[in-house]
Scaffold this motif. Structure first.
Motif, PDB file in Angstrom:
ATOM      1  N   UNK A   1     -24.019   9.633 -29.890  1.00  0.00           N
ATOM      2  CA  UNK A   1     -24.085   9.010 -28.582  1.00  0.00           C
ATOM      3  C   UNK A   1     -22.860   8.158 -28.359  1.00  0.00           C
ATOM      4  N   UNK A   2     -21.758   8.803 -28.000  1.00  0.00           N
ATOM      5  CA  UNK A   2     -20.494   8.098 -27.866  1.00  0.00           C
ATOM      6  C   UNK A   2     -20.273   7.600 -26.440  1.00  0.00           C
ATOM      7  N   UNK A   3     -19.818   6.359 -26.325  1.00  0.00           N
ATOM      8  CA  UNK A   3     -19.487   5.779 -25.025  1.00  0.00           C
ATOM      9  C   UNK A   3     -17.981   5.557 -24.957  1.00  0.00           C
ATOM     10  N   UNK A   4     -17.334   6.141 -23.949  1.00  0.00           N
ATOM     11  CA  UNK A   4     -15.888   6.004 -23.818  1.00  0.00           C
ATOM     12  C   UNK A   4     -15.518   4.568 -23.443  1.00  0.00           C
ATOM     13  N   UNK A   5     -14.541   4.004 -24.178  1.00  0.00           N
ATOM     14  CA  UNK A   5     -14.109   2.633 -23.877  1.00  0.00           C
ATOM     15  C   UNK A   5     -12.615   2.546 -23.546  1.00  0.00           C
TER      16      UNK A   5
ATOM     17  N   UNK B   1     -22.437   2.319 -31.534  1.00  0.00           N
ATOM     18  CA  UNK B   1     -22.984   1.202 -32.290  1.00  0.00           C
ATOM     19  C   UNK B   1     -21.893   0.281 -32.793  1.00  0.00           C
ATOM     20  N   UNK B   2     -21.850   0.080 -34.115  1.00  0.00           N
ATOM     21  CA  UNK B   2     -20.853  -0.797 -34.719  1.00  0.00           C
ATOM     22  C   UNK B   2     -19.571  -0.064 -35.088  1.00  0.00           C
ATOM     23  N   UNK B   3     -19.485   1.219 -34.706  1.00  0.00           N
ATOM     24  CA  UNK B   3     -18.311   2.017 -35.059  1.00  0.00           C
ATOM     25  C   UNK B   3     -17.493   2.382 -33.829  1.00  0.00           C
ATOM     26  N   UNK B   4     -16.229   2.637 -34.070  1.00  0.00           N
ATOM     27  CA  UNK B   4     -15.297   3.040 -33.032  1.00  0.00           C
ATOM     28  C   UNK B   4     -14.671   4.359 -33.474  1.00  0.00           C
ATOM     29  N   UNK B   5     -14.603   5.332 -32.559  1.00  0.00           N
ATOM     30  CA  UNK B   5     -14.011   6.643 -32.845  1.00  0.00           C
ATOM     31  C   UNK B   5     -12.738   6.794 -32.010  1.00  0.00           C
TER      32      UNK B   5
ATOM     33  N   UNK C   1      -7.854  -6.571 -39.066  1.00  0.00           N
ATOM     34  CA  UNK C   1      -7.735  -5.285 -38.372  1.00  0.00           C
ATOM     35  C   UNK C   1      -9.065  -4.562 -38.531  1.00  0.00           C
ATOM     36  N   UNK C   2      -9.377  -3.593 -37.650  1.00  0.00           N
ATOM     37  CA  UNK C   2     -10.628  -2.849 -37.814  1.00  0.00           C
ATOM     38  C   UNK C   2     -10.629  -2.069 -39.140  1.00  0.00           C
ATOM     39  N   UNK C   3     -11.692  -2.189 -39.884  1.00  0.00           N
ATOM     40  CA  UNK C   3     -11.808  -1.490 -41.163  1.00  0.00           C
ATOM     41  C   UNK C   3     -11.960   0.020 -40.935  1.00  0.00           C
ATOM     42  N   UNK C   4     -11.105   0.804 -41.597  1.00  0.00           N
ATOM     43  CA  UNK C   4     -11.166   2.265 -41.490  1.00  0.00           C
ATOM     44  C   UNK C   4     -12.241   2.808 -42.428  1.00  0.00           C
ATOM     45  N   UNK C   5     -13.087   3.708 -41.909  1.00  0.00           N
ATOM     46  CA  UNK C   5     -14.138   4.310 -42.720  1.00  0.00           C
ATOM     47  C   UNK C   5     -13.798   5.745 -43.133  1.00  0.00           C
ATOM     48  N   UNK C   6     -13.258   6.535 -42.220  1.00  0.00           N
ATOM     49  CA  UNK C   6     -12.945   7.929 -42.545  1.00  0.00           C
ATOM     50  C   UNK C   6     -12.141   8.563 -41.417  1.00  0.00           C
ATOM     51  N   UNK C   7     -11.530   9.708 -41.731  1.00  0.00           N
ATOM     52  CA  UNK C   7     -10.990  10.604 -40.714  1.00  0.00           C
ATOM     53  C   UNK C   7     -11.967  11.767 -40.641  1.00  0.00           C
TER      54      UNK C   7
ATOM     55  N   UNK D   1     -10.838  12.550 -35.572  1.00  0.00           N
ATOM     56  CA  UNK D   1     -11.055  11.171 -35.139  1.00  0.00           C
ATOM     57  C   UNK D   1     -10.918  10.233 -36.327  1.00  0.00           C
ATOM     58  N   UNK D   2     -10.302   9.083 -36.072  1.00  0.00           N
ATOM     59  CA  UNK D   2     -10.316   8.002 -37.055  1.00  0.00           C
ATOM     60  C   UNK D   2     -11.539   7.147 -36.749  1.00  0.00           C
ATOM     61  N   UNK D   3     -12.416   6.990 -37.742  1.00  0.00           N
ATOM     62  CA  UNK D   3     -13.642   6.209 -37.570  1.00  0.00           C
ATOM     63  C   UNK D   3     -13.420   4.831 -38.196  1.00  0.00           C
TER      64      UNK D   3
END
Length: 249
Positions: free
Chosen positions: A2-6, A18-22, A51-57, A66-68
Motif C-alpha cells: 500500500x504505497x502512497x506517493x510523496x 508505514x515507517x518505510x520509504x521506497x 540520514x534515513x537508514x537503508x534496509x535493502x535494494x 527501489x531503495x528501501x
C-alpha cells in the motif's frame, strides 16, 4: 504494497509505506547507479550523521528497482523557507550549520571527489583547451577528505517535528574539499534563478566558516563543468560562462 506517493521527479518516485520509504527508479535507470546510491547512503549512515537508514535494494513486481529506507517525518528546509520567506536568513544559517557538521566528518570508502570531477570535465562537452585549464585548476586545488554531499540544497534537508535535521539523497556523495561542495550549493541557487539567496548563502557561509570567498570561487569553473556533463540544454549557456577559468584568477 500500500504505497502512497510523496515525491516525484523525472526518473524516480518516492513512496511511503508505514515507517518505510521506497525510492523507486525508472525501468531504464542504471542498476549500478542505484546500487551506488544505496551504498553511499549506508556509508554515510556509518558516520553517525542523521540520514534515513537503508534496509535493502528491492526489485518490485513490475521489475523496477527501489531503495528501501526509513521514512523520516518532517518538512524540507525548502518548504519551510517557502512557507515563511521572512525567516529565510535564519533557515539559510541552519542549512550552513548542517553542511559544516557534515564537512567535519569523513567516510573513507566513498568515491573521491577529485576523480569524479575529472571524469565530469571530460564529459562536459567543452573544448580541449578549456578542459585542459580545468584539469590544471583541479590538480592545483588542496586535497581534503571531508564528507561532501554533492547536491546540498534545502530540498535535501528534512527538519523533523523535534527539530532534528535529516540529510537525504546521497547519490552524488564523495570525500573531498568542502569548499567545492559549497561552490556547488551556490551554483544550484544560481541555476534556480535565486541570485539573492545565492549571495546570502555565500556571504554567510564564508563568514561562519572563516573561508575566503575567493577560495570558494576558485572551485566554480570546476563545479560548473561537472554540471554541464548532465547535458541539460537550458543550463548550458549559463554554465559555459561559469566554466571560464580566467574569470576567477
Amino acid at each position: 504494497m500500500g504505497l502512497n506517493e510523496i515525491a516525484k521527479r523525472t526518473n524516480k518516485t518516492v513512496y511511503r509505506e508505514g515507517d518505510l520509504c521506497y525510492k523507486v527508479f525508472a525501468a531504464d535507470y542504471k542498476k549500478s547507479d542505484i546500487l551506488n546510491e544505496a551504498i553511499n547512503q549506508a556509508r554515510v549512515e556509518e558516520t553517525g550523521l542523521f540520514v534515513p537508514k537503508v534496509h535493502e535494494v528491492k526489485k518490485l513486481e513490475d521489475g523496477r528497482l527501489a531503495i528501501v529506507m526509513d521514512y523520516v517525518e518532517g518538512k524540507s528546509l525548502a518548504s519551510l523557507i517557502e512557507e515563511a520567506p521572512a525567516k529565510r536568513e535564519k533557515y539559510v544559517q541552519r542549512l550552513i550549520d548542517i553542511q559544516l557538521s557534515m564537512h567535519a566528518l569523513t567516510a573513507p570508502d566513498l568515491n573521491k571527489q577529485r576523480d569524479k570531477f575529472a571524469r565530469k570535465i571530460e564529459l562536459s562537452g567543452l573544448d580541449a583547451t578549456t578542459r585542459y585549464e580545468l584539469h590544471a585548476r583541479l590538480d592545483s586545488m588542496p586535497r581534503h577528505n571531508k564528507l561532501c554531499h554533492g547536491d546540498f540544497n534545502p530540498s535535501n534537508v528534512i527538519i523533523t517535528d523535534d527539530n532534528r535535521a535529516c540529510v537525504i539523497d546521497w547519490s552524488h556523495a564523495t570525500i573531498g574539499n568542502a569548499s567545492a561542495d559549497t561552490a556547488r550549493t551556490y551554483l544550484l541557487y544560481k541555476l534556480a534563478g535565486d541570485d539573492n539567496t545565492a549571495e546570502l548563502y555565500m556571504t554567510m557561509f564564508c563568514k561562519r566558516s572563516d573561508t575566503a570567498r575567493q577560495y570558494v570561487q576558485q572551485w566554480l569553473p570546476i563545479v560548473a563543468a561537472s554540471q554541464m556533463a548532465k547535458g541539460r540544454p537550458e543550463e548550458r549557456a549559463l554554465l559555459a560562462t561559469w566554466a571560464e577559468v580566467c574569470q576567477y584568477e
